[in-house]
Design a protein around this motif. Structure first.
Motif, short mmCIF file in Angstrom:
data_model
loop_
_atom_site.label_atom_id
_atom_site.label_comp_id
_atom_site.label_asym_id
_atom_site.label_seq_id
_atom_site.Cartn_x
_atom_site.Cartn_y
_atom_site.Cartn_z
N GLN A 83 -12.40 -0.66 8.89
CA GLN A 83 -11.95 -0.90 10.24
C GLN A 83 -12.09 -2.09 11.04
OE1 GLN A 83 -14.71 0.91 9.15
NE2 GLN A 83 -16.11 1.09 10.67
N GLU A 84 -12.77 -2.83 10.78
CA GLU A 84 -12.97 -4.27 11.28
C GLU A 84 -11.92 -5.37 11.22
OE1 GLU A 84 -16.59 -5.91 10.03
OE2 GLU A 84 -17.93 -4.31 10.71
N VAL A 85 -10.91 -4.83 10.15
CA VAL A 85 -9.65 -5.67 9.76
C VAL A 85 -8.75 -5.71 10.91
CG1 VAL A 85 -8.03 -5.95 8.26
CG2 VAL A 85 -10.25 -5.31 7.41
N GLU A 86 -8.21 -6.99 11.35
CA GLU A 86 -7.54 -7.06 12.44
C GLU A 86 -5.90 -6.34 11.91
OE1 GLU A 86 -7.14 -10.84 13.92
OE2 GLU A 86 -9.35 -11.02 13.98
N ASP A 87 -5.02 -6.19 13.01
CA ASP A 87 -3.75 -5.72 12.87
C ASP A 87 -2.75 -6.64 12.27
OD1 ASP A 87 -4.11 -3.31 15.60
OD2 ASP A 87 -4.48 -3.09 13.57
N LYS A 88 -3.10 -8.01 11.87
CA LYS A 88 -2.20 -8.93 11.38
C LYS A 88 -1.75 -8.86 10.15
CE LYS A 88 -5.58 -12.32 10.75
NZ LYS A 88 -6.04 -13.76 11.11
N TYR A 89 -2.14 -7.91 9.42
CA TYR A 89 -1.75 -7.88 7.74
C TYR A 89 -0.40 -6.92 7.41
CZ TYR A 89 -6.68 -9.30 8.15
OH TYR A 89 -7.57 -10.03 8.56
N THR A 90 -0.18 -7.41 6.15
CA THR A 90 1.05 -6.73 5.82
C THR A 90 1.00 -5.17 5.33
OG1 THR A 90 0.84 -7.16 3.43
CG2 THR A 90 2.08 -8.90 4.88
N ALA A 91 1.84 -4.45 5.33
CA ALA A 91 1.76 -3.18 4.66
C ALA A 91 1.18 -3.16 3.33
CB ALA A 91 3.43 -2.43 4.81
N GLU A 92 1.50 -3.97 2.71
CA GLU A 92 0.97 -3.95 1.30
C GLU A 92 -0.75 -4.17 1.46
OE1 GLU A 92 0.78 -6.55 -2.61
OE2 GLU A 92 2.88 -6.32 -1.52
N GLU A 93 -1.05 -5.20 2.20
CA GLU A 93 -2.59 -5.18 2.36
C GLU A 93 -3.21 -4.21 3.00
OE1 GLU A 93 -2.54 -10.25 2.94
OE2 GLU A 93 -1.90 -8.71 4.79
N LEU A 94 -2.53 -3.43 3.96
CA LEU A 94 -3.22 -2.24 4.56
C LEU A 94 -3.12 -0.99 3.59
CD1 LEU A 94 -1.42 -2.53 8.07
CD2 LEU A 94 -3.88 -2.91 7.38
N LEU A 95 -2.41 -1.01 2.69
CA LEU A 95 -2.24 -0.05 1.46
C LEU A 95 -3.58 -0.23 0.74
CD1 LEU A 95 1.40 0.52 0.82
CD2 LEU A 95 -0.01 2.39 1.98
N ASP A 96 -3.75 -1.64 0.40
CA ASP A 96 -4.83 -1.98 -0.46
C ASP A 96 -5.97 -1.41 0.17
OD1 ASP A 96 -3.48 -3.00 -2.59
OD2 ASP A 96 -3.55 -5.12 -1.90
N ILE A 97 -6.39 -1.65 1.70
CA ILE A 97 -7.50 -1.21 2.11
C ILE A 97 -7.56 0.22 2.30
CG2 ILE A 97 -8.72 -1.08 4.54
CD1 ILE A 97 -7.42 -3.90 5.22
N LEU A 98 -6.64 1.02 2.31
CA LEU A 98 -6.63 2.52 2.26
C LEU A 98 -7.04 2.97 0.92
CD1 LEU A 98 -3.37 3.38 4.34
CD2 LEU A 98 -5.84 3.49 4.93
N LYS A 99 -6.62 2.17 -0.09
CA LYS A 99 -7.00 2.64 -1.57
C LYS A 99 -8.59 2.30 -1.63
CE LYS A 99 -2.75 1.33 -3.54
NZ LYS A 99 -1.98 0.31 -4.21
N VAL A 100 -8.93 1.24 -1.12
CA VAL A 100 -10.74 1.05 -1.36
C VAL A 100 -11.05 2.06 -0.58
CG1 VAL A 100 -12.36 -0.59 -0.45
CG2 VAL A 100 -10.30 -1.53 -1.49
N LEU A 101 -10.73 2.42 0.74
CA LEU A 101 -11.56 3.60 1.40
C LEU A 101 -11.33 4.94 0.86
CD1 LEU A 101 -10.07 2.95 5.23
CD2 LEU A 101 -12.39 2.66 4.18
#
Length: 106
Positions: A83-101
């Protein structure tokens, strides 16, 4: 006195590395180059398919300005939090974070 054996959780270490990399805004390829390893090896580290050696672990610690214990997930209350990750990332990067979570919750 019994000696306690602790096995490193390379999947968890890889997840921490990935989250820190995304938070810093660098690609696997960019980070691999800075560490002096191949992009394939970087990918394998992030997925926990290979163990991280001390040399690379120390380079990661220096690059991310954190303790090795944080990368290993050993420090109390310093676990990498997506959740500390800023909003400046691509949709693909955000999906990667969700997979990790999702893997962390299971």
């Amino acid at each position: 006195m019994a000696v306690m054996s602790v096995e490193p959780n390379f999947v968890k270490i890889g997840q921490n590395i990935k989250i820190m990399r995304i938070r810093k805004g660098v690609t696997q390829s960019e980070l691999a180059k800075k560490l002096g390893i191949s992009q394939t090896h970087m990918s394998n580290l992030e997925h926990g398919r290979v163990s991280v050696n001390l040399k690379v672990l120390l380079r990661l610690s220096h690059y991310f300005s954190c303790g090795v214990d944080a990368l290993l997930g050993l420090t109390l209350n310093t676990e990498v939090k997506p959740q500390e990750v800023e909003d400046k990332y691509t949709a693909e990067e955000l999906l990667d974070i969700l997979k990790v979570l999702k893997k962390q919750v299971i």
